[in-house]
Design an enzyme around this catalytic site. Structure first.
Site, short mmCIF file in Angstrom:
data_model
loop_
_atom_site.label_atom_id
_atom_site.label_comp_id
_atom_site.label_asym_id
_atom_site.label_seq_id
_atom_site.Cartn_x
_atom_site.Cartn_y
_atom_site.Cartn_z
N GLY A 11 -10.35 2.48 17.45
CA GLY A 11 -10.83 1.70 16.30
C GLY A 11 -10.76 0.22 16.59
CG ASP A 159 4.67 2.02 4.01
OD1 ASP A 159 3.76 1.54 3.30
OD2 ASP A 159 4.47 2.94 4.82
CG HIS A 187 1.48 5.20 5.39
ND1 HIS A 187 1.96 3.99 4.94
CD2 HIS A 187 0.15 5.04 5.49
CE1 HIS A 187 0.96 3.14 4.80
NE2 HIS A 187 -0.16 3.77 5.12
P1 NAX Z 1 -11.91 -0.44 9.83
O1 NAX Z 1 -12.86 0.47 9.13
O2 NAX Z 1 -12.13 -1.90 9.83
O3 NAX Z 1 -11.84 0.00 11.36
C1 NAX Z 1 -11.74 1.33 11.77
C2 NAX Z 1 -12.51 1.44 13.09
O4 NAX Z 1 -12.26 2.73 13.64
C3 NAX Z 1 -14.01 1.30 12.94
O5 NAX Z 1 -14.48 0.28 13.80
C4 NAX Z 1 -14.54 2.68 13.37
O6 NAX Z 1 -15.77 2.59 14.05
C5 NAX Z 1 -13.43 3.15 14.28
N1 NAX Z 1 -13.36 4.59 14.49
C6 NAX Z 1 -13.65 5.58 13.60
N2 NAX Z 1 -13.53 6.77 14.19
C7 NAX Z 1 -13.14 6.55 15.46
C8 NAX Z 1 -12.88 7.40 16.57
N3 NAX Z 1 -13.00 8.73 16.47
N4 NAX Z 1 -12.52 6.83 17.74
C9 NAX Z 1 -12.42 5.50 17.86
N5 NAX Z 1 -12.68 4.64 16.85
C10 NAX Z 1 -13.03 5.17 15.66
O7 NAX Z 1 -10.46 -0.07 9.26
P2 NAX Z 1 -9.09 -0.88 9.40
O8 NAX Z 1 -8.95 -1.80 8.26
O9 NAX Z 1 -8.98 -1.43 10.77
O10 NAX Z 1 -8.04 0.31 9.17
C11 NAX Z 1 -7.88 1.33 10.11
C12 NAX Z 1 -7.00 2.45 9.58
O11 NAX Z 1 -5.70 1.99 9.31
C13 NAX Z 1 -7.50 3.08 8.28
O12 NAX Z 1 -7.40 4.50 8.41
C14 NAX Z 1 -6.48 2.61 7.25
O13 NAX Z 1 -6.37 3.52 6.18
C15 NAX Z 1 -5.24 2.58 8.10
N6 NAX Z 1 -4.11 1.79 7.59
C16 NAX Z 1 -2.86 2.29 7.82
C17 NAX Z 1 -1.73 1.61 7.47
C18 NAX Z 1 -0.37 2.15 7.75
O14 NAX Z 1 0.61 1.51 7.35
N7 NAX Z 1 -0.20 3.31 8.41
C19 NAX Z 1 -1.82 0.32 6.75
C20 NAX Z 1 -3.11 -0.36 6.94
C21 NAX Z 1 -4.32 0.52 6.92
O15 NAX Z 1 -4.65 0.79 5.60
#
Ligand code: NAX
Length: 340
Positions: A11, A159, A187
């Site tokens: 990502g 968190d 989470h």
């Molecule tokens: P974005 O949508 O900006 O970026 C995600 C990226 O992942 C996109 O560029 C997409 O093309 C790519 N992607 C999707 N499927 C993929 C795959 N199979 N292989 C490689 N890349 C892939 O999201 P962003 O704001 O960067 O957040 C990313 C993730 O973090 C989300 O799932 C979000 O829910 C999660 N979070 C988790 C947190 C935690 O504490 N565990 C907190 C922050 C965030 O909410």
């Protein structure tokens, strides 16, 4: 200087990836002596964005950045990886059922687990950021039978850091004077921030139990309990929504910082304080074995160790039970979909 380490970020064309890459390349992850080889994994739609980030990383002329490679091939991305930050996932869309969400993420984290199993370095460490993070880590681990299960973790450090930040604010001290905060469970909105073992240092460096300090601040122990249940816990658990409301966009910088804290502490050690990390349960605190749940943990010698012997208050235990039940339901759902 050390041997170059290969760090794979999935990502990498997304927001958190963008915020993370510059800090990784500048040495915030592995320290000022370890050169890094970056591998950026994206899906085809995300490749241009990741390539753009790679161009900018080159423009930073970071002395520690050995190389950058952008790819949409998991096998290439994870080949020889020492650290994998799994950020890319399928977020919940409008009207999306939980089953659809879990299935879509199973289609991502199953193959990524298999690619890690096939090609990652022997010392691979995996931190899952993409939601639903705990269960995505469970799925990836299930597809990597040759990698010890303890190497698959999920991020609850954001968190944890939020809880430390809120507590410090309420007690009117810098975060450096807070120790011993814990996050239990999933989470998700059911996560359990727990301050019952936390301590706060006074201006002389003497540590005091946080529950006692809160009782002083609020005038009584029940009033402190009321603040914890009515304000502190919901504020931490719903902080993501608050950030979206205020900032107009989701938590990005803080999420990237937390992911870096998580891996840095895993590799370098936590020292005396513990932190919070979601990892496969060894049965501690009656969390079913194998479930990826958040625990207070210390990293010693490059391995996480769940802090043992903490007494859990009845109120916290009820919350942990609910969060663990949610994790069990997620696990059962992905098992029923054939994803484990
Ligand atoms: P974005 O949508 O900006 O970026 C995600 C990226 O992942 C996109 O560029 C997409 O093309 C790519 N992607 C999707 N499927 C993929 C795959 N199979 N292989 C490689 N890349 C892939 O999201 P962003 O704001 O960067 O957040 C990313 C993730 O973090 C989300 O799932 C979000 O829910 C999660 N979070 C988790 C947190 C935690 O504490 N565990 C907190 C922050 C965030 O909410």
């Amino acid at each position: 200087s050390g041997e170059p380490q290969t760090i794979t970020v999935t990502g990498a064309g997304g927001q958190i990836g963008y915020a993370m890459l510059f800090r990784i390349a500048s040495g915030a992850l592995l320290g000022p002596d370890v050169p890094v080889r970056l591998r950026l994994l994206e899906i085809p739609q995300g490749l241009r964005s990741a390539q753009g980030a790679a161009l900018e990383l080159g423009d930073c002329a970071f002395g520690l950045l050995d190389s950058i490679e952008v790819t949409d091939d998991p096998a290439r991305a994870f080949d020889g990886a020492n650290i994998a930050l799994l950020v890319g996932s399928r977020p919940r869309g409008p009207g999306m059922e939980r089953g659809d969400l879990l299935a879509a993420n199973g289609a991502i984290f199953g193959p990524q687990g298999a690619a890690l199993n096939a090609g990652a370095a022997d010392d691979i460490r995996v931190a899952v950021v993409g939601n639903p993070a705990n269960t995505n880590a469970l799925i990836a681990a299930a597809h990597a039978p040759d990698i010890p299960g303890e190497r698959f973790t999920a991020l609850t450090r954001l968190d944890h850091n939020r809880a430390v930040g809120q507590l410090a604010l309420r007690l009117g001290v810098p975060v450096s004077r807070i120790s011993g905060v814990s996050i239990w469970g999933n989470h998700s909105a059911t996560q359990v921030p727990d301050i019952n073992h936390a301590t706060v240092a006074d201006e002389h460096g003497v540590w005091h139990p946080v529950p006692e300090r809160l009782a002083e601040v609020f005038g009584s122990a029940p009033a402190a309990e009321q603040w914890l249940a009515g304000e502190f816990i919901p504020r931490v658990a719903k902080r993501g929504a608050e950030i979206i409301e205020v900032r107009g966009s989701s938590s990005v910088g803080s999420a990237a910082a937390a992911a870096i804290d998580h891996v840095r502490d895993w590799v370098a050690g936590t020292g005396a304080d513990h932190t919070s990390v979601a990892l496969a349960s060894d049965g501690s605190y009656a969390v079913p074995q194998g479930l990826v749940s958040s625990f207070p943990a210390r990293s010693v010698g490059g391995q996480w160790h769940i802090v043992q012997g903490l007494s859990i208050t009845p109120a916290v235990q009820l919350r942990i039970d609910a969060s663990v039940a949610e994790l069990v339901a997620e696990r059962d759902a992905v098992a029923a979909l054939g994803l484990l």
